[in-house]
Write an enzyme that holds these catalytic residues in place. Sequence first.
Site, PDB file in Angstrom:
ATOM      1  N   GLU A   1      -7.692  -5.552  -0.440  1.00 35.66           N
ATOM      2  CA  GLU A   1      -8.187  -6.327  -1.573  1.00 35.66           C
ATOM      3  C   GLU A   1      -8.116  -7.832  -1.344  1.00 35.66           C
ATOM      4  OE1 GLU A   1      -9.720  -4.535  -3.235  1.00 35.66           O
ATOM      5  OE2 GLU A   1      -8.704  -2.854  -4.156  1.00 35.66           O
TER       6      GLU A   1
ATOM      7  N   HIS B   1       0.851  -1.200   0.000  1.00 32.44           N
ATOM      8  CA  HIS B   1       0.000   0.000   0.000  1.00 32.44           C
ATOM      9  C   HIS B   1       0.878   1.238   0.000  1.00 32.44           C
ATOM     10  CE1 HIS B   1      -3.245   2.745   1.153  1.00 32.44           C
ATOM     11  NE2 HIS B   1      -4.024   1.807   0.658  1.00 32.44           N
TER      12      HIS B   1
END
Length: 361
Positions: A303, A245
């Site tokens: 995700e 991220h």
Amino acid sequence: MANGLDDVVAADTVLSDVDGSGGHLTIRGHSLAGLAGRWRYAQVVHLLFDGFFDDLPSDAELEKAIGKARVDVFDRVKPLLTQLAPLDIYSGMRAGMAVLPDGDGLADALRLIAAPAVLTPALLRLGRGETPVAPDEKADHAGDMLRMLAGIASPTLAKALDSYLVTVCDHGLNASTFATRVVASTQAGLTSAILAGLGALKGPLHGGAPGPVIEMLDAIEASGDATAWLRNQIARDERIMGFGHRIYRVRDPRADALKAVVRQLGSRNETGSRLALAETVEQAALEVLRIAKPQRSIQTNVEFYTALLLEAVGFPKEAFSNVFAAGRVAGWIAHAREQQATGRLIRPQSRYVGPVPDLVA
Ligand code: COA
């Protein structure tokens, strides 16, 4: 070199805060842990919209208005559905949303909230050769989305989907939210701004990741050796989807919120064996990434468990980004309104590094 706008603050917002080193997400003064699984999606839409629309009703009334908006959207897009169905499911949804009025009012906002939830099941059904199911304005938003997909909706699966929509409703100035705010800053309407967000969300580095997570899990299951498969992925300079991220250097708090939902579903059906596989892959991936990229802390992102949750509630992987959009659209709209209220056009500068023109004598 200007590179990805890292650490650039481009907006003041009251909407959400992403604490990348602490692993916390705050949404209008509430921690994600306090919202996910406790608040309904309509309540969170109300939380995000509060102060951005003069005529915002109570959250119970807003839920009814979202139901009416689903019916309104269905009536508007119904004549177009057969033309949209041959497109990929994301493009079909985006094209259907593009025909909605481009105003700035609450009715415009609610149509945009409703649209991904209406278009996605309708297009999936058409793709399977089935007739679209009309919305039920009295049903809850997530439950109706599943009912429009499968004809019925179990309350357990509806609650799981509702928790997902809440979990992804907003997340600081991510790429799609920034794209939305840029368009909103021109004082274009909400539909224009949300179409920009949809464009940005599509990419595999942003909202397009969970579909490939399922492909990865299937490939690893077939290979029988998670670590070898993942090492090979890194050796080929490929990314491991569902990890890493831009902001979080620790575990994404949304991953845990979603994993808890999947675990509840897993005790009831075959999701349990899927979860066991995912946990094995997650541990192997974290270890492979720790060794391959020691300079960077790469952790599980939202995700990874999104993929499991959306699979468990019945969506095919090609529609995962649509469902992400169905949740995130609330945050996009609130950000668009917040940006419009500043009255300030977003217009950064570029540094020209191309050739200089020939000097004309
Ligand atoms: N798998 C393998 N390597 C990864 C990785 C992943 N998932 N995420 C980051 N890295 C590596 C990069 O290859 C790079 O390595 P290098 O320095 O040896 O070249 C390093 O970590 C930094 O990557 P960078 O692209 O600069 O980080 P970023 O902050 O831009 O990355 C993402 C953020 C999300 C784009 C990235 O982590 C990624 O591509 N993840 C996979 C896709 C995904 O899950 N997206 C959903 C995000 S919520």
